[in-house]
Design an enzyme around this catalytic site. Structure first.
Site, mmCIF file in Angstrom:
data_model
loop_
_atom_site.group_PDB
_atom_site.id
_atom_site.type_symbol
_atom_site.label_atom_id
_atom_site.label_comp_id
_atom_site.label_asym_id
_atom_site.label_seq_id
_atom_site.Cartn_x
_atom_site.Cartn_y
_atom_site.Cartn_z
ATOM 1 N N CYS A 126 20.733 32.854 9.137
ATOM 2 C CA CYS A 126 20.654 34.019 9.526
ATOM 3 C C CYS A 126 19.301 34.636 9.633
ATOM 4 C CB CYS A 126 21.900 34.566 8.788
ATOM 5 S SG CYS A 126 23.254 33.802 8.558
ATOM 6 N N ARG B 152 23.844 36.231 12.503
ATOM 7 C CA ARG B 152 24.423 35.092 12.233
ATOM 8 C C ARG B 152 24.172 34.043 13.106
ATOM 9 N NH1 ARG B 152 30.539 33.642 10.960
ATOM 10 N NH2 ARG B 152 30.204 32.032 9.330
ATOM 11 N N ASN C 126 20.699 35.227 3.972
ATOM 12 C CA ASN C 126 19.932 34.289 4.884
ATOM 13 C C ASN C 126 19.913 32.790 4.101
ATOM 14 O OD1 ASN C 126 18.669 32.650 6.545
ATOM 15 N ND2 ASN C 126 16.907 33.687 6.090
ATOM 16 N N ASP D 23 29.800 30.690 1.723
ATOM 17 C CA ASP D 23 28.931 30.636 0.251
ATOM 18 C C ASP D 23 28.638 32.194 0.070
ATOM 19 O OD1 ASP D 23 27.401 30.515 2.648
ATOM 20 O OD2 ASP D 23 26.020 28.958 2.032
ATOM 21 N N GLY E 66 12.177 15.467 6.829
ATOM 22 C CA GLY E 66 11.635 14.721 5.608
ATOM 23 C C GLY E 66 10.336 15.619 5.130
#
Length: 616
Positions: free
Chosen positions: A2, A54, A81, A106, A381
């Site tokens: 976000c 968002r 965020n 979360d 990675g």
């Protein structure tokens, strides 16, 4: 992922002029909308305003922000965020402590954890985050940033008001905050760029919350406190145990960061880092009967112009093909043309709000725009080279003997095109050395470290604080500009804490670059990929791209109104363009040589012009 923004003044009454301040919040959301194209929200009370855009990844139906909770006359509001990868475990613990939840997000875990445990709860979070939290009980605004600074968070003070945003452009949407560049800012651009000092926002009076810190603003003070710091301690594990722990940490980090309510993907270069992430993701998805999407990047006609060198010994495609066959992924080869790369040079500045890594950044921005057509979440990675010692300067004797940033040892290439007046008036050498020296003094070392091991720690710490931070910024801005969430599991703070203290003979056994990581990956990858010699992020070798840069730079330098002419000597530029032999000397890391310096100057000109920057 976000974008967040807002403001707080402990003595202001924003409700008295609600339409005005509501519009400010909407404007702050508007300029950061690319970070969160799926939804937006605002919150305004007498003292504080919060704004949020968002990108829907977790809890698509009820995870809207700002999120507010009221209990016993206390009101708390949060904008967040990032992602909290251990949210399920944290939520179970909070439920056992009497917390109740209305969503599966979360964000609510963070808020409920704060209500029960206060600011110390931040230490329990494993994730990437920038958080703003308003608490009416203490009349304070708290700003938190994740341990390694994966997610950005800038702020400034204006008339006793704290203003914050995920991106610098969000601050400029607040009335009276202007883009001003003073001598320090010029040194940031010309002496350190595309890196920047941690804690600084380059523009005058603009700062960033330091990684691993909490900024507290109240009627009495504004201060930053560290809730996490990297520490040195003796490494007592055997080589076998070290390999086992490293393997477990890598696998656990990747599996945790697969958390998503929508399909995920990975970037796959065919190197050991991205291949490990891909192999673990593919294995876990197969257990669910799903196939992983993977993406690789290259440039049009690179097979025609590529020439092997010490930095890029081989092309990626054969290894990518081998890896996709091995992991049975649904793969797409993406290519970038000279024209696309050139055009995105300027979009990359829009995304970063600063001159950046030239075509190394613009090409990534282009590739992210293509990945977004298929997936909104990807794992990369990134960061293995900084953590496991993959770069040449970890192995280069000159880096050990030179008291300077190992990826930018000499100031000479940086000054090659600047006017004599700027070279003499800007303390570039002194500024860069002071920034370097600050980090050296901060490096956590042990009394028993040998001079060589102490220097290795310093180089490792410099990489974490500077080079990795620059690449993390690149990854965040180029992905979020396109509404794509890019995750970096190898930058899990637990991996950093453990590997930082592993001695060099274990990190690089028998002189094998990233040998520890390779040994930890045994059985997960084909041997040819596991032990492939490092080949960095690709760049174009087409001479037509250099000609395109040179042509456009000549046009810019020939324009009397071009703002970069204040800093760049046109005669030096034309001489440089006619001396292709000078193009091979890197001025920032291994990927940024002559062509990238030309592109960087073009970015600086665009930045000065587009942002209407005032020079002091």
């Amino acid at each position: 992922m976000c974008g967040i923004a807002g403001f707080y003044n402990p003595t202001e009454d924003y409700i008295a002029q609600k339409p005005k301040w509501q519009k400010v919040l909407e404007n702050m959301n508007g300029v950061q909308k690319r970070r969160g194209p799926d939804d937006e929200g605002t919150y305004l009370n007498h003292r504080c305003g919060l704004a949020h855009v968002r990108l829907e990844i977790i809890d698509l139906l009820t995870g809207q922000q700002p999120m507010i909770r009221k209990r016993d006359g206390r009101e708390c509001a949060i904008v967040f965020n990032g992602e909290i990868y251990n949210m399920k475990e944290l939520k179970m613990q909070l439920l056992s402590e009497g917390a109740s939840f209305r969503t599966t997000s979360d964000t609510e875990v963070i808020l409920e954890g704060y209500l029960l445990h206060g600011r110390e709860y931040i230490k329990k979070l494993n994730g990437i985050f920038a958080i703003a939290l308003w608490d009416s009980l203490s009349n304070q605004l708290l700003l938190f940033r994740d341990r390694l600074g994966v997610k950005p968070l800038f702020y400034t003070l204006k008339n006793h008001t704290l203003v914050f945003a995920s991106e610098i452009k969000g601050l400029f949407a607040y009335p009276g905050i202007e883009p001003i560049l003073d001598q320090d800012g010029l040194c940031e651009v010309f002496a350190l760029g595309p890196a920047k000092s941690y804690g600084k926002g380059v523009f005058k009076d603009i700062w960033e919350v330091l990684p691993g810190h909490c900024l507290t603003f109240s009627s009495d003070y504004c201060r930053q406190d560290a809730y996490w710091k990297l520490k040195s301690h003796p490494h007592e594990d055997s080589m076998e145990t070290t390999v086992e722990k490293t393997r477990w940490l890598v696998e656990d980090a990747v599996k945790q960061q697969m958390l998503s309510d929508i399909p995920i993907s990975t970037f796959l270069s065919g190197g050991v880092d991205s291949s490990l992430v891909t192999a673990i993701c593919s294995r876990e998805l197969k257990k669910q009967g799903k196939q992983l999407n993977t993406f690789s990047f290259d440039f049009q006609d690179n097979n025609k112009y590529f020439q092997s060198n010490s930095f890029q010994p081989s092309q990626d495609r054969p290894y990518v093909e081998q890896m996709t066959n091995f992991a049975k992924t649904n793969h797409r080869f993406l290519e970038c043309s000279n024209e696309d790369q050139f055009c995105c040079l300027f979009h990359a500045v829009d995304a970063r709000d600063l001159p950046c890594m030239a075509d190394v950044e613009s090409s990534m921005l282009y590739f992210c725009s293509k990945v977004k057509d298929y997936n909104k979440v990807t794992l990369t990675g990134e960061c293995a080279d900084e953590i496991f010692g993959g770069y040449p300067w970890f192995h280069n004797e000159k880096a050990f003997q030179t008291d300077a940033f190992p990826w930018s040892i000499s100031m000479e290439p940086r000054q090659a095109l600047l006017t004599d007046e700027i070279i003499h008036s800007l303390p570039m050498e002194e500024y860069a050395h002071a920034a370097y020296d600050r980090t050296i003094r901060e490096t956590p070392v042990l009394p028993e470290d040998t001079p060589e091991e102490k220097r290795r720690r310093e180089i490792a710490y410099l990489n974490l604080r500077w080079f990795m931070a620059t690449l993390l910024d690149r990854m965040d801005r180029t992905s979020m500009y396109n509404g794509l969430e890019a995750r970096v599991p190898l930058a899990d703070h637990r991996i950093v804490e453990y590997i930082f203290n592993v001695p060099w003979h274990m990190k690089c056994p028998n002189g094998t670059v990233k040998g520890l990581l390779r040994r930890a990956g045994e059985g997960l990858l084909p041997e040819t990929i596991l032990w492939r010699r490092k080949s960095p992020y690709p760049k174009t070798y087409d001479p037509a791209y250099e000609k395109m840069l040179g042509k456009y730079l000549k046009e810019v330098i020939s324009d009397p109104a071009a703002p970069v002419r204040t800093f760049v000597d046109s005669k030096k530029v034309f001489s440089f363009l006619n001396s292709p032999s000078d193009y091979g000397k890197p001025w920032y890391g291994q990927l940024m040589a002559g062509p990238q310096m030309l592109a960087y100057i073009l970015q600086v000109n665009y930045w000065l012009e587009t942002y209407h920057i005032q020079i002091q």
